[in-house]
Design a protein around this motif. Structure first.
Motif, PDB file in Angstrom:
ATOM      1  N   GLN A  64       7.182  -2.581 -41.170  1.00 41.61           N
ATOM      2  CA  GLN A  64       7.713  -2.634 -42.531  1.00 41.61           C
ATOM      3  C   GLN A  64       6.822  -3.411 -43.509  1.00 41.61           C
ATOM      4  OE1 GLN A  64      10.659  -0.932 -43.335  1.00 41.61           O
ATOM      5  NE2 GLN A  64      10.205  -0.151 -41.276  1.00 41.61           N
ATOM      6  N   TRP A  65       5.962  -4.297 -42.996  1.00 37.99           N
ATOM      7  CA  TRP A  65       5.234  -5.185 -43.901  1.00 37.99           C
ATOM      8  C   TRP A  65       4.341  -4.473 -44.914  1.00 37.99           C
ATOM      9  CZ3 TRP A  65       0.002  -4.968 -43.860  1.00 37.99           C
ATOM     10  CH2 TRP A  65      -0.652  -4.564 -42.690  1.00 37.99           C
ATOM     11  N   PRO A  66       3.753  -3.286 -44.611  1.00 42.69           N
ATOM     12  CA  PRO A  66       2.887  -2.677 -45.626  1.00 42.69           C
ATOM     13  C   PRO A  66       3.623  -2.300 -46.912  1.00 42.69           C
ATOM     14  CG  PRO A  66       2.422  -1.738 -43.468  1.00 42.69           C
ATOM     15  CD  PRO A  66       3.696  -2.521 -43.346  1.00 42.69           C
ATOM     16  N   ASN A  67       4.937  -2.151 -46.829  1.00 45.90           N
ATOM     17  CA  ASN A  67       5.709  -1.738 -48.011  1.00 45.90           C
ATOM     18  C   ASN A  67       6.357  -2.920 -48.736  1.00 45.90           C
ATOM     19  OD1 ASN A  67       5.231   1.046 -47.498  1.00 45.90           O
ATOM     20  ND2 ASN A  67       6.808   0.996 -45.905  1.00 45.90           N
ATOM     21  N   ARG A  68       6.081  -4.127 -48.276  1.00 45.22           N
ATOM     22  CA  ARG A  68       6.703  -5.291 -48.888  1.00 45.22           C
ATOM     23  C   ARG A  68       5.727  -6.007 -49.816  1.00 45.22           C
ATOM     24  NH1 ARG A  68       9.073  -7.246 -43.141  1.00 45.22           N
ATOM     25  NH2 ARG A  68      10.904  -5.907 -43.038  1.00 45.22           N
ATOM     26  N   ARG A  69       6.267  -6.842 -50.691  1.00 40.19           N
ATOM     27  CA  ARG A  69       5.454  -7.714 -51.530  1.00 40.19           C
ATOM     28  C   ARG A  69       6.012  -9.129 -51.432  1.00 40.19           C
ATOM     29  NH1 ARG A  69       7.262  -8.995 -56.650  1.00 40.19           N
ATOM     30  NH2 ARG A  69       5.117  -9.120 -57.396  1.00 40.19           N
ATOM     31  N   ILE A  70       5.188 -10.095 -51.689  1.00 41.15           N
ATOM     32  CA  ILE A  70       5.611 -11.498 -51.645  1.00 41.15           C
ATOM     33  C   ILE A  70       6.290 -11.828 -52.963  1.00 41.15           C
ATOM     34  CG2 ILE A  70       4.872 -13.877 -51.322  1.00 41.15           C
ATOM     35  CD1 ILE A  70       2.378 -12.761 -49.906  1.00 41.15           C
ATOM     36  N   SER A  71       7.538 -12.233 -52.904  1.00 41.79           N
ATOM     37  CA  SER A  71       8.304 -12.498 -54.130  1.00 41.79           C
ATOM     38  C   SER A  71       8.644 -13.970 -54.308  1.00 41.79           C
ATOM     39  CB  SER A  71       9.592 -11.671 -54.129  1.00 41.79           C
ATOM     40  OG  SER A  71      10.383 -11.980 -52.992  1.00 41.79           O
ATOM     41  N   GLN A  72       8.375 -14.784 -53.293  1.00 42.57           N
ATOM     42  CA  GLN A  72       8.641 -16.209 -53.396  1.00 42.57           C
ATOM     43  C   GLN A  72       7.632 -16.958 -52.536  1.00 42.57           C
ATOM     44  OE1 GLN A  72      12.674 -16.483 -51.992  1.00 42.57           O
ATOM     45  NE2 GLN A  72      12.049 -16.806 -49.875  1.00 42.57           N
ATOM     46  N   PRO A  73       7.361 -18.215 -52.878  1.00 48.17           N
ATOM     47  CA  PRO A  73       6.356 -18.946 -52.103  1.00 48.17           C
ATOM     48  C   PRO A  73       6.883 -19.336 -50.738  1.00 48.17           C
ATOM     49  CG  PRO A  73       7.399 -20.414 -53.679  1.00 48.17           C
ATOM     50  CD  PRO A  73       7.941 -19.030 -53.960  1.00 48.17           C
ATOM     51  N   PRO A  74       5.989 -19.558 -49.784  1.00 41.52           N
ATOM     52  CA  PRO A  74       6.419 -20.057 -48.478  1.00 41.52           C
ATOM     53  C   PRO A  74       6.684 -21.553 -48.550  1.00 41.52           C
ATOM     54  CG  PRO A  74       4.038 -19.923 -48.534  1.00 41.52           C
ATOM     55  CD  PRO A  74       4.528 -19.374 -49.860  1.00 41.52           C
ATOM     56  N   ILE A  75       7.192 -22.111 -47.471  1.00 46.73           N
ATOM     57  CA  ILE A  75       7.171 -23.563 -47.296  1.00 46.73           C
ATOM     58  C   ILE A  75       5.712 -23.925 -47.033  1.00 46.73           C
ATOM     59  CG2 ILE A  75       7.959 -25.481 -45.862  1.00 46.73           C
ATOM     60  CD1 ILE A  75      10.348 -23.636 -45.064  1.00 46.73           C
ATOM     61  N   TRP A  76       5.188 -24.866 -47.802  1.00 38.51           N
ATOM     62  CA  TRP A  76       3.781 -25.262 -47.630  1.00 38.51           C
ATOM     63  C   TRP A  76       3.695 -26.522 -46.759  1.00 38.51           C
ATOM     64  CZ3 TRP A  76       0.625 -21.656 -49.371  1.00 38.51           C
ATOM     65  CH2 TRP A  76       0.944 -20.917 -50.524  1.00 38.51           C
TER      66      TRP A  76
END
Length: 565
Positions: free
Chosen positions: A21-33
């Motif tokens: 599924q990951w190829p169709n997703r986009r990052i919409s929020q930052p990770p925990i850094w």
């Protein structure tokens, strides 16, 4: 010539994940850094940071906005142990920041690690053991079940010792080291066993950190591995899935981005990619990549120059001039066609409209930078450019950022007067810009004196033609001079300082020193360079400081006039 590698190196195919599924997703929020600059980054330095540099780095990481910081490997050295204690006992840890420490899965090291954290408000204990077949077979001589027992035994011991220190909120992090070279089914077995041993719940989550300990395959393979684990992990709602990409193939940023799309919740890395071998993932690049896609990264890089200078001071490592977003030349175009397109883009830019300036993926102002085009001066003569002419004809070797700043002065001159610019013309422009003796703040003389451990200075200056004697103390002549200026309401911070000999253009015995100081107002604002020339290096340095103050105050007056207009 390199031979055919097919028989020597293994190629890692994508995971058997036909409905990925990951190829169709986009990052919409930052990770925990999570910053590992003080641990993974520090251990890879030629000369590890001393206490002053560690504290300065820790404070900067807190100011940037990191809420999780790996500070040490306390069982590895007394220095690391003592640094953890200093942070805790000195109450240097902000209330919203959690420190993290690393330990191998060995009993005596775990006990030493837990002892270092006594009294901490909240602590992340990061335990690891290698899980891949080469390590099982060649390094440890262990079976799969023995590797699982080693991980589970470590977790149970940490849980027992944590119960003996109830004043601390404990978080477990586990890493199957060499995860990307480990069979996925076995990596899953180890992680599930650790999760069960910790008795992870949605209110007491475990961090499972899946590192590319060594980057072995293309980024899409790492993303496949993360998505597979994300789908198959038990108690997924009780797990924070963490990423720790290294950069052996030069694709750590891409691997992290794709793995976030694949289900990762957290990213471990270093500010500018420092770390063993080719380094950890570059958090500055990763965070600002998110920013350019409209995602607030949750980290403050609005003054990227200050971050870069502090990093260079603490690590003693230079940042490459072409490093994304922060390099001294990334907002500088040498190509005439690039300069033209950028200028036209700026001219057409409207407020509150999506950023669309050619060749610039980010507005330099968002990271506290500006756009400075660099002109090649008299290129047909073979002399090269501004910096080359000043160095070859006058022995002035400018710092790179000053080259960028001064090129704007030369550009404005050429646009006004046209024609070629000679070395003498450039020297005159340099002297008028940085060495002007008619400036409002003018050097006359100085005297140094010792005051205990401090360096004292008395400077005689003219301020708008009126003589003043200023006194100050500091940890050296420049710092003392900065404090002396403070007595007449001039507050500046020194960002960088360099000195050069101008002997290349003068006979031996008559060499002059040229000093360069980069300043910023204490209350914040843009950087400004000053330069000073004298046979005495301290005098040259003080002249450079006054030069920078004059130029900074001139720029502020210009800003006020523009605002009034």
């Amino acid at each position: 010539m390199l031979q055919n590698p097919a028989s020597k190196y293994r190629s890692f195919p994508p995971v058997d994940l036909v409905d990925r599924q990951w190829p169709n997703r986009r990052i919409s929020q930052p990770p925990i850094w999570m910053s590992t600059d003080l641990r993974d980054g520090n251990q890879s330095l030629f000369e590890p940071m001393n206490l002053e540099r560690k504290m300065r780095m820790f404070r900067m990481l807190c100011d940037i906005g990191f809420k999780e910081i790996e500070v040490a490997f306390p069982s590895a050295s007394q220095t690391d142990f003592d640094f953890v204690r200093r942070l805790i006992d000195g109450k240097h840890i902000p209330a919203d920041v959690s420190i993290e420490v690393l330990t191998q899965a060995r009993e005596h090291l775990i006990r030493r690690t837990m002892e270092s954290l006594r009294g901490a408000r909240r602590a992340i204990v990061h335990v690891y053991n290698a899980t891949s077949k080469p390590f099982r077979d060649f390094v440890f001589g262990m079976t799969r079940s023995e590797v699982v027992d080693m991980a589970v035994g470590a977790v149970k011991l940490i849980r027992q010792l944590a119960a003996e220190q109830p004043e601390t909120e404990w978080v477990l992090e586990y890493s199957p080291e060499t995860f990307t070279a480990t069979e996925l089914d076995f990596a899953l077995d180890v992680c599930n066993a650790v999760t069960a041993a910790w008795d992870a719940t949605p209110g007491n989550k475990v961090i499972l950190n899946l590192p590319t300990t060594v980057e072995l395959a293309t980024p899409n393979v790492y993303a496949d591995q993360i998505e597979w684990m994300h789908r198959h992990l038990e108690r997924r709602d009780s797990v924070i899935l963490s990423l720790h990409p290294h950069n052996d193939r030069g694709t750590a940023v891409a691997a992290a981005e794709l793995a976030l799309m694949a289900g990762g919740d957290r990213v471990e890395g270093c500010l500018f990619g420092n770390g063993e071998r080719t380094g950890n993932v570059d958090i500055v690049t990763l965070a600002l990549n998110l920013y350019t896609q409209g995602v607030a990264p949750g980290l403050d890089f609005s003054d990227i120059n200050a971050v870069a200078r502090t990093f260079e001071h603490c690590t003693q490592l230079p940042i490459h001039p072409r490093h994304p977003y922060v390099g001294d030349l990334v907002f500088t175009a040498f190509s005439g066609s690039h300069q033209d397109a950028i200028k036209k883009g700026f001219a057409a830019k409207q407020a509150d409209v999506v950023w669309d300036v050619p060749y610039l993926p980010i507005d330099p102002a968002d990271v506290g930078r500006n756009y400075d085009s660099v002109i090649r001066v008299n290129s047909q003569s073979g002399k090269g450019g501004i910096a080359y002419l000043l160095e070859s004809e006058y022995g002035v070797v400018m710092p790179r950022r000053l080259q960028v700043e001064f090129s704007g002065v030369v550009q404005r001159h050429t646009e006004t007067h046209g024609g070629e610019v000679s070395a003498a013309d450039i020297w005159q422009l340099f002297a008028t810009t940085y060495l002007d003796t008619r400036a409002p703040l003018h050097y006359r003389e100085h005297r140094l004196f010792e005051h205990g451990q401090a360096q004292g200075i008395r400077i005689t200056v003219d301020i708008d033609g009126v003589p003043h004697v200023l006194s100050g103390e500091g940890n050296g002549p420049i710092d003392a001079a900065v404090h002396a200026l403070h007595t007449v309401g001039i507050d500046v911070q020194v960002r960088s300082y360099e000195e050069r000999s101008m002997s290349a253009s003068r006979e031996a015995g008559n060499a002059l020193a040229c000093a360069f100081i980069e300043l910023t107002p204490s209350e914040g604002g843009g950087e400004c360079y000053g330069a000073g020339v004298d046979a005495n290096i301290v005098t040259a340095s003080i002249k450079a400081l006054l030069s920078g103050v004059n130029r900074m105050q001139s720029a502020l007056r210009d800003d006020h006039r523009q605002e009034a207009a």
